[in-house]
Design a protein around this motif. Structure first.
Motif, PDB file in Angstrom:
ATOM      1  N   ASN A  84     -46.770 -27.746  16.790  1.00 50.73           N
ATOM      2  CA  ASN A  84     -47.546 -27.620  15.559  1.00 50.73           C
ATOM      3  C   ASN A  84     -47.726 -26.151  15.190  1.00 50.73           C
ATOM      4  N   SER A  85     -48.121 -25.922  13.968  1.00 51.12           N
ATOM      5  CA  SER A  85     -48.368 -24.562  13.476  1.00 51.12           C
ATOM      6  C   SER A  85     -47.198 -23.634  13.800  1.00 51.12           C
ATOM      7  N   LEU A  86     -46.016 -24.094  13.506  1.00 53.67           N
ATOM      8  CA  LEU A  86     -44.820 -23.340  13.864  1.00 53.67           C
ATOM      9  C   LEU A  86     -44.735 -22.023  13.098  1.00 53.67           C
ATOM     10  N   LYS A  87     -44.196 -21.022  13.771  1.00 55.10           N
ATOM     11  CA  LYS A  87     -44.060 -19.684  13.216  1.00 55.10           C
ATOM     12  C   LYS A  87     -42.583 -19.295  13.210  1.00 55.10           C
ATOM     13  N   PRO A  88     -42.192 -18.370  12.358  1.00 52.72           N
ATOM     14  CA  PRO A  88     -40.786 -17.921  12.364  1.00 52.72           C
ATOM     15  C   PRO A  88     -40.335 -17.437  13.739  1.00 52.72           C
ATOM     16  N   GLU A  89     -41.222 -16.865  14.509  1.00 54.05           N
ATOM     17  CA  GLU A  89     -40.840 -16.379  15.838  1.00 54.05           C
ATOM     18  C   GLU A  89     -40.618 -17.506  16.837  1.00 54.05           C
ATOM     19  N   ASP A  90     -40.894 -18.731  16.454  1.00 52.63           N
ATOM     20  CA  ASP A  90     -40.574 -19.878  17.306  1.00 52.63           C
ATOM     21  C   ASP A  90     -39.110 -20.296  17.157  1.00 52.63           C
ATOM     22  N   THR A  91     -38.407 -19.680  16.241  1.00 52.68           N
ATOM     23  CA  THR A  91     -36.995 -19.995  16.047  1.00 52.68           C
ATOM     24  C   THR A  91     -36.203 -19.664  17.298  1.00 52.68           C
ATOM     25  N   ALA A  92     -35.507 -20.663  17.815  1.00 48.11           N
ATOM     26  CA  ALA A  92     -34.764 -20.499  19.071  1.00 48.11           C
ATOM     27  C   ALA A  92     -34.025 -21.781  19.392  1.00 48.11           C
ATOM     28  N   LEU A  93     -33.231 -21.708  20.445  1.00 49.74           N
ATOM     29  CA  LEU A  93     -32.593 -22.898  21.017  1.00 49.74           C
ATOM     30  C   LEU A  93     -33.526 -23.398  22.124  1.00 49.74           C
ATOM     31  N   TYR A  94     -33.888 -24.652  22.049  1.00 49.82           N
ATOM     32  CA  TYR A  94     -34.855 -25.226  22.975  1.00 49.82           C
ATOM     33  C   TYR A  94     -34.154 -26.138  23.974  1.00 49.82           C
ATOM     34  N   TYR A  95     -34.566 -26.045  25.236  1.00 46.65           N
ATOM     35  CA  TYR A  95     -33.960 -26.816  26.306  1.00 46.65           C
ATOM     36  C   TYR A  95     -35.042 -27.538  27.107  1.00 46.65           C
ATOM     37  N   CYS A  96     -34.751 -28.753  27.541  1.00 47.09           N
ATOM     38  CA  CYS A  96     -35.604 -29.405  28.521  1.00 47.09           C
ATOM     39  C   CYS A  96     -34.936 -29.299  29.890  1.00 47.09           C
ATOM     40  N   THR A  97     -35.738 -29.410  30.910  1.00 46.90           N
ATOM     41  CA  THR A  97     -35.242 -29.315  32.274  1.00 46.90           C
ATOM     42  C   THR A  97     -36.078 -30.206  33.170  1.00 46.90           C
ATOM     43  N   ALA A  98     -35.537 -30.594  34.305  1.00 49.88           N
ATOM     44  CA  ALA A  98     -36.251 -31.484  35.211  1.00 49.88           C
ATOM     45  C   ALA A  98     -35.894 -31.175  36.653  1.00 49.88           C
ATOM     46  N   ASP A  99     -36.852 -31.397  37.518  1.00 50.80           N
ATOM     47  CA  ASP A  99     -36.643 -31.231  38.954  1.00 50.80           C
ATOM     48  C   ASP A  99     -37.729 -31.986  39.694  1.00 50.80           C
ATOM     49  N   ARG A 100     -37.451 -32.305  40.948  1.00 51.45           N
ATOM     50  CA  ARG A 100     -38.468 -33.007  41.745  1.00 51.45           C
ATOM     51  C   ARG A 100     -39.710 -32.142  41.962  1.00 51.45           C
ATOM     52  N   LEU A 101     -39.528 -30.827  41.935  1.00 47.19           N
ATOM     53  CA  LEU A 101     -40.639 -29.918  42.189  1.00 47.19           C
ATOM     54  C   LEU A 101     -41.060 -29.195  40.910  1.00 47.19           C
ATOM     55  N   LEU A 102     -42.357 -29.199  40.628  1.00 44.50           N
ATOM     56  CA  LEU A 102     -42.859 -28.514  39.439  1.00 44.50           C
ATOM     57  C   LEU A 102     -42.573 -27.020  39.520  1.00 44.50           C
ATOM     58  N   ARG A 103     -42.677 -26.449  40.715  1.00 42.41           N
ATOM     59  CA  ARG A 103     -42.463 -24.997  40.825  1.00 42.41           C
ATOM     60  C   ARG A 103     -41.019 -24.620  40.502  1.00 42.41           C
ATOM     61  N   THR A 104     -40.094 -25.515  40.775  1.00 39.64           N
ATOM     62  CA  THR A 104     -38.689 -25.252  40.434  1.00 39.64           C
ATOM     63  C   THR A 104     -38.496 -25.301  38.922  1.00 39.64           C
ATOM     64  N   VAL A 105     -39.182 -26.242  38.287  1.00 40.18           N
ATOM     65  CA  VAL A 105     -39.131 -26.322  36.820  1.00 40.18           C
ATOM     66  C   VAL A 105     -39.693 -25.043  36.220  1.00 40.18           C
ATOM     67  N   VAL A 106     -40.854 -24.625  36.709  1.00 41.16           N
ATOM     68  CA  VAL A 106     -41.502 -23.425  36.177  1.00 41.16           C
ATOM     69  C   VAL A 106     -40.622 -22.191  36.393  1.00 41.16           C
ATOM     70  N   ALA A 107     -39.938 -22.155  37.505  1.00 41.58           N
ATOM     71  CA  ALA A 107     -39.060 -21.017  37.794  1.00 41.58           C
ATOM     72  C   ALA A 107     -37.781 -21.038  36.978  1.00 41.58           C
ATOM     73  N   GLY A 108     -37.488 -22.170  36.381  1.00 40.34           N
ATOM     74  CA  GLY A 108     -36.266 -22.273  35.586  1.00 40.34           C
ATOM     75  C   GLY A 108     -35.001 -22.372  36.406  1.00 40.34           C
ATOM     76  N   THR A 109     -35.126 -22.844  37.623  1.00 43.70           N
ATOM     77  CA  THR A 109     -33.973 -22.881  38.525  1.00 43.70           C
ATOM     78  C   THR A 109     -33.499 -24.299  38.822  1.00 43.70           C
ATOM     79  N   SER A 110     -33.919 -25.240  38.014  1.00 45.51           N
ATOM     80  CA  SER A 110     -33.468 -26.614  38.194  1.00 45.51           C
ATOM     81  C   SER A 110     -31.974 -26.751  37.905  1.00 45.51           C
ATOM     82  N   ASP A 111     -31.366 -27.742  38.508  1.00 45.88           N
ATOM     83  CA  ASP A 111     -29.960 -28.033  38.246  1.00 45.88           C
ATOM     84  C   ASP A 111     -29.774 -28.891  37.001  1.00 45.88           C
TER      85      ASP A 111
END
Length: 123
Positions: A84-111
């Motif tokens: 919501n309340s989108l701004k021009p600086e939100d323009t980007a390519l968006y990706y989802c990711t998943a892993d068994r561990l939340l810390r791996t998701v947060v680190a961006g190192t999921s497969d």
């Protein structure tokens, strides 16, 4: 193995809203933590939000806190990012990711990553 297929995104005016979806294959998706990242041209990949497998824990980057909401429906094997309340600086390519561990998701190192969805916010 988990396969993630994204939908949603597109072009919206500043102040508008969009919802991204990330549908997962695999019977064990309900025990996977998930997250959303974005990457704008010339910028590093940025973690936006993450959610534990149960939905009981969530994380938001300061840049989107109060504007974006991550949620999941394990019965549908789908994770959402309501923006919501989108701004021009939100323009980007968006990706989802998943892993068994939340810390791996947060680190961006999921497969496991979705294919990416373009979000463009016009001023």
């Amino acid at each position: 193995q988990v396969q993630l297929v994204q939908s949603g995104g597109g072009l919206v005016q500043a102040g508008g809203s969009l919802r991204l979806s990330c549908a997962a294959s695999g019977r064990t998706f309900s025990i996977y933590a998930t997250g959303w990242f974005r990457q704008a041209p010339g910028k590093e990949r940025e973690l936006l939000a993450a959610i534990s497998w149960s939905g009981g824990s969530t994380y938001y980057a300061d840049s989107v806190k109060g504007r974006f909401t991550i949620s999941r429906d394990n019965a549908k094997n789908t994770v959402y990012l309501q923006m919501n309340s989108l701004k021009p600086e939100d323009t980007a390519l968006y990706y989802c990711t998943a892993d068994r561990l939340l810390r791996t998701v947060v680190a961006g190192t999921s497969d496991y990553w979705g294919q990416g969805t373009q979000v463009t916010v016009s001023s």
